[in-house]
Design a protein around this motif. Structure first.
Motif, PDB file in Angstrom:
ATOM      1  N   SER A   1      -5.903  -1.642 -19.008  1.00 47.41           N
ATOM      2  CA  SER A   1      -4.681  -0.861 -18.850  1.00 47.41           C
ATOM      3  C   SER A   1      -3.563  -1.652 -18.174  1.00 47.41           C
ATOM      4  O   SER A   1      -2.399  -1.282 -18.276  1.00 47.41           O
ATOM      5  CB  SER A   1      -4.971   0.430 -18.081  1.00 47.41           C
ATOM      6  OG  SER A   1      -5.587   0.153 -16.843  1.00 47.41           O
ATOM      7  N   ASP A   2      -3.896  -2.769 -17.535  1.00 50.81           N
ATOM      8  CA  ASP A   2      -2.866  -3.614 -16.901  1.00 50.81           C
ATOM      9  C   ASP A   2      -2.521  -4.843 -17.746  1.00 50.81           C
ATOM     10  O   ASP A   2      -1.921  -5.796 -17.249  1.00 50.81           O
ATOM     11  CB  ASP A   2      -3.278  -4.025 -15.490  1.00 50.81           C
ATOM     12  CG  ASP A   2      -4.554  -4.843 -15.431  1.00 50.81           C
ATOM     13  OD1 ASP A   2      -5.178  -5.093 -16.484  1.00 50.81           O
ATOM     14  OD2 ASP A   2      -4.939  -5.241 -14.322  1.00 50.81           O
ATOM     15  N   LEU A   3      -2.864  -4.821 -19.036  1.00 50.37           N
ATOM     16  CA  LEU A   3      -2.592  -5.970 -19.917  1.00 50.37           C
ATOM     17  C   LEU A   3      -1.102  -6.301 -19.973  1.00 50.37           C
ATOM     18  O   LEU A   3      -0.731  -7.473 -19.978  1.00 50.37           O
ATOM     19  CB  LEU A   3      -3.129  -5.705 -21.326  1.00 50.37           C
ATOM     20  CG  LEU A   3      -2.885  -6.790 -22.373  1.00 50.37           C
ATOM     21  CD1 LEU A   3      -3.592  -8.091 -21.995  1.00 50.37           C
ATOM     22  CD2 LEU A   3      -3.339  -6.313 -23.758  1.00 50.37           C
ATOM     23  N   THR A   4      -0.238  -5.290 -19.982  1.00 51.81           N
ATOM     24  CA  THR A   4       1.203  -5.556 -20.075  1.00 51.81           C
ATOM     25  C   THR A   4       1.727  -6.309 -18.851  1.00 51.81           C
ATOM     26  O   THR A   4       2.759  -6.967 -18.935  1.00 51.81           O
ATOM     27  CB  THR A   4       2.010  -4.254 -20.261  1.00 51.81           C
ATOM     28  OG1 THR A   4       1.714  -3.368 -19.183  1.00 51.81           O
ATOM     29  CG2 THR A   4       1.667  -3.591 -21.591  1.00 51.81           C
TER      30      THR A   4
ATOM     31  N   VAL B   1       0.851  -1.184   0.000  1.00 48.09           N
ATOM     32  CA  VAL B   1       0.000   0.000   0.000  1.00 48.09           C
ATOM     33  C   VAL B   1       0.888   1.236   0.000  1.00 48.09           C
ATOM     34  O   VAL B   1       1.809   1.346   0.799  1.00 48.09           O
ATOM     35  CB  VAL B   1      -0.947   0.010   1.225  1.00 48.09           C
ATOM     36  CG1 VAL B   1      -1.727   1.300   1.305  1.00 48.09           C
ATOM     37  CG2 VAL B   1      -1.899  -1.180   1.154  1.00 48.09           C
ATOM     38  N   TYR B   2       0.595   2.153  -0.937  1.00 49.21           N
ATOM     39  CA  TYR B   2       1.389   3.358  -1.100  1.00 49.21           C
ATOM     40  C   TYR B   2       0.475   4.565  -1.166  1.00 49.21           C
ATOM     41  O   TYR B   2      -0.659   4.471  -1.628  1.00 49.21           O
ATOM     42  CB  TYR B   2       2.214   3.290  -2.398  1.00 49.21           C
ATOM     43  CG  TYR B   2       3.240   2.196  -2.354  1.00 49.21           C
ATOM     44  CD1 TYR B   2       4.528   2.454  -1.915  1.00 49.21           C
ATOM     45  CD2 TYR B   2       2.907   0.899  -2.729  1.00 49.21           C
ATOM     46  CE1 TYR B   2       5.469   1.438  -1.853  1.00 49.21           C
ATOM     47  CE2 TYR B   2       3.842  -0.117  -2.665  1.00 49.21           C
ATOM     48  CZ  TYR B   2       5.119   0.163  -2.225  1.00 49.21           C
ATOM     49  OH  TYR B   2       6.048  -0.831  -2.160  1.00 49.21           O
ATOM     50  N   CYS B   3       1.008   5.697  -0.742  1.00 48.73           N
ATOM     51  CA  CYS B   3       0.275   6.955  -0.836  1.00 48.73           C
ATOM     52  C   CYS B   3       1.103   7.895  -1.688  1.00 48.73           C
ATOM     53  O   CYS B   3       2.269   8.150  -1.400  1.00 48.73           O
ATOM     54  CB  CYS B   3       0.051   7.542   0.547  1.00 48.73           C
ATOM     55  SG  CYS B   3      -1.011   9.002   0.502  1.00 48.73           S
TER      56      CYS B   3
ATOM     57  N   GLY C   1       2.616  -7.482 -10.398  1.00 44.91           N
ATOM     58  CA  GLY C   1       3.052  -7.134 -11.754  1.00 44.91           C
ATOM     59  C   GLY C   1       3.567  -5.714 -11.886  1.00 44.91           C
ATOM     60  O   GLY C   1       3.932  -5.276 -12.974  1.00 44.91           O
ATOM     61  N   GLY C   2       3.578  -4.957 -10.788  1.00 44.72           N
ATOM     62  CA  GLY C   2       4.110  -3.606 -10.805  1.00 44.72           C
ATOM     63  C   GLY C   2       3.109  -2.544 -11.220  1.00 44.72           C
ATOM     64  O   GLY C   2       3.484  -1.410 -11.505  1.00 44.72           O
ATOM     65  N   PHE C   3       1.832  -2.867 -11.224  1.00 43.33           N
ATOM     66  CA  PHE C   3       0.784  -1.934 -11.629  1.00 43.33           C
ATOM     67  C   PHE C   3       0.101  -1.387 -10.376  1.00 43.33           C
ATOM     68  O   PHE C   3      -0.157  -2.137  -9.437  1.00 43.33           O
ATOM     69  CB  PHE C   3      -0.230  -2.666 -12.522  1.00 43.33           C
ATOM     70  CG  PHE C   3      -1.151  -1.767 -13.270  1.00 43.33           C
ATOM     71  CD1 PHE C   3      -0.792  -1.242 -14.505  1.00 43.33           C
ATOM     72  CD2 PHE C   3      -2.392  -1.438 -12.750  1.00 43.33           C
ATOM     73  CE1 PHE C   3      -1.648  -0.401 -15.202  1.00 43.33           C
ATOM     74  CE2 PHE C   3      -3.262  -0.600 -13.440  1.00 43.33           C
ATOM     75  CZ  PHE C   3      -2.881  -0.084 -14.668  1.00 43.33           C
ATOM     76  N   TYR C   4      -0.169  -0.089 -10.362  1.00 40.93           N
ATOM     77  CA  TYR C   4      -0.819   0.537  -9.213  1.00 40.93           C
ATOM     78  C   TYR C   4      -2.327   0.627  -9.434  1.00 40.93           C
ATOM     79  O   TYR C   4      -2.781   1.030 -10.502  1.00 40.93           O
ATOM     80  CB  TYR C   4      -0.273   1.947  -8.987  1.00 40.93           C
ATOM     81  CG  TYR C   4       1.117   1.963  -8.431  1.00 40.93           C
ATOM     82  CD1 TYR C   4       1.342   1.950  -7.055  1.00 40.93           C
ATOM     83  CD2 TYR C   4       2.226   1.981  -9.277  1.00 40.93           C
ATOM     84  CE1 TYR C   4       2.627   1.968  -6.538  1.00 40.93           C
ATOM     85  CE2 TYR C   4       3.516   1.998  -8.771  1.00 40.93           C
ATOM     86  CZ  TYR C   4       3.702   1.988  -7.408  1.00 40.93           C
ATOM     87  OH  TYR C   4       4.969   1.989  -6.895  1.00 40.93           O
ATOM     88  N   TYR C   5      -3.094   0.269  -8.405  1.00 42.59           N
ATOM     89  CA  TYR C   5      -4.555   0.335  -8.424  1.00 42.59           C
ATOM     90  C   TYR C   5      -4.997   1.269  -7.303  1.00 42.59           C
ATOM     91  O   TYR C   5      -4.579   1.102  -6.153  1.00 42.59           O
ATOM     92  CB  TYR C   5      -5.164  -1.057  -8.191  1.00 42.59           C
ATOM     93  CG  TYR C   5      -4.791  -2.050  -9.251  1.00 42.59           C
ATOM     94  CD1 TYR C   5      -5.649  -2.309 -10.316  1.00 42.59           C
ATOM     95  CD2 TYR C   5      -3.578  -2.729  -9.197  1.00 42.59           C
ATOM     96  CE1 TYR C   5      -5.303  -3.228 -11.306  1.00 42.59           C
ATOM     97  CE2 TYR C   5      -3.226  -3.641 -10.184  1.00 42.59           C
ATOM     98  CZ  TYR C   5      -4.089  -3.885 -11.231  1.00 42.59           C
ATOM     99  OH  TYR C   5      -3.746  -4.789 -12.210  1.00 42.59           O
TER     100      TYR C   5
ATOM    101  N   ASN D   1      -9.959   0.128  -7.596  1.00 43.13           N
ATOM    102  CA  ASN D   1     -10.521   0.347  -8.924  1.00 43.13           C
ATOM    103  C   ASN D   1     -10.095  -0.777  -9.853  1.00 43.13           C
ATOM    104  O   ASN D   1      -8.924  -1.176  -9.829  1.00 43.13           O
ATOM    105  CB  ASN D   1     -10.005   1.654  -9.522  1.00 43.13           C
ATOM    106  CG  ASN D   1     -10.897   2.828  -9.268  1.00 43.13           C
ATOM    107  OD1 ASN D   1     -12.044   2.681  -8.885  1.00 43.13           O
ATOM    108  ND2 ASN D   1     -10.357   4.017  -9.480  1.00 43.13           N
ATOM    109  N   PRO D   2     -11.012  -1.262 -10.693  1.00 49.07           N
ATOM    110  CA  PRO D   2     -10.565  -2.185 -11.742  1.00 49.07           C
ATOM    111  C   PRO D   2      -9.752  -1.376 -12.757  1.00 49.07           C
ATOM    112  O   PRO D   2      -9.836  -0.139 -12.766  1.00 49.07           O
ATOM    113  CB  PRO D   2     -11.873  -2.702 -12.346  1.00 49.07           C
ATOM    114  CG  PRO D   2     -12.885  -1.655 -12.054  1.00 49.07           C
ATOM    115  CD  PRO D   2     -12.447  -0.992 -10.773  1.00 49.07           C
ATOM    116  N   PRO D   3      -8.973  -2.027 -13.601  1.00 50.26           N
ATOM    117  CA  PRO D   3      -8.167  -1.272 -14.562  1.00 50.26           C
ATOM    118  C   PRO D   3      -9.062  -0.563 -15.579  1.00 50.26           C
ATOM    119  O   PRO D   3     -10.183  -0.997 -15.855  1.00 50.26           O
ATOM    120  CB  PRO D   3      -7.324  -2.356 -15.245  1.00 50.26           C
ATOM    121  CG  PRO D   3      -8.166  -3.578 -15.141  1.00 50.26           C
ATOM    122  CD  PRO D   3      -8.853  -3.470 -13.807  1.00 50.26           C
TER     123      PRO D   3
END
Length: 183
Positions: free
Chosen positions: A69-72, A25-27, A38-42, A57-59
């Motif tokens: 948007s998180d396909l990669t 969890v990041y702010c 996978g390195g993607f932020y939600y 949120n879903p991508p």
């Protein structure tokens, strides 16, 4: 220590370096986010400490496309040592799938929930006319990922706690995660 003020007092959830939930969890820019394996932020939409659940949120599915948007990063994935898992209250809609999906036990009928999403929600409009299926995430499935990739399904969304007869406009879009209470 970071205290989340998204939750009404008197029960804020505190994240600190010693808390295992803090690991992902990041702010940033006053937005609380969950970092996937996978390195993607939600973006975190809500946190319910009394039920040990949070909603992300879903991508995004960019306009006029049918790619999450998180396909990669091949969709949403949690680390094996993450304190979170995907709750069983999520209905996942896989979009723009290859015809191999028809061999699965998923609901891919012409009247399925994903067809409603494609036909009535702008975010799904780029997926019209493709194969789509949906499933309720249950305990027999992996509770750590929602997978998309080129050659299979390239987009997805998730809705929490769909009830029969609910209007598509009342759906609660998001991916609900849960964690175990402390001992």
């Amino acid at each position: 220590m970071l205290t989340l003020n998204l939750i009404p007092s008197p029960s804020p959830v505190a994240f600190s370096k010693s808390n295992p939930i803090n690991a992902s969890v990041y702010c940033g820019n006053d937005v609380l986010q969950l970092l996937s394996a996978g390195g993607f932020y939600y973006k975190i939409i809500s946190i319910n400490p009394s039920s040990y659940r949070l909603l992300i949120n879903p991508p995004l599915i960019p306009k006029d496309t049918c790619y999450s948007s998180d396909l990669t990063s091949e969709g949403f994935r949690l680390d094996d040592d993450s304190p979170f898992n995907i709750s069983t209250r999520n209905t996942v809609m896989l979009l723009n799938c290859s015809d191999n999906i028809l061999l699965s036990p998923l609901n891919c009928s012409s009247s399925s929930l994903c067809r409603l999403f494609e036909e009535q929600v702008e975010a799904g409009s780029g997926c019209r006319g493709t194969f789509c299926c949906y499933f309720l995430k249950d305990s027999s499935m992996t509770s750590r990922r929602i997978r998309v990739r080129v050659g299979d399904c390239t987009a997805y969304t998730s809705v929490v706690d769909i009830r029969p007869g609910n209007s598509i406009y009342s759906w609660n879009y998001g991916i609900e995660l849960q964690w175990l209470p402390p001992n």
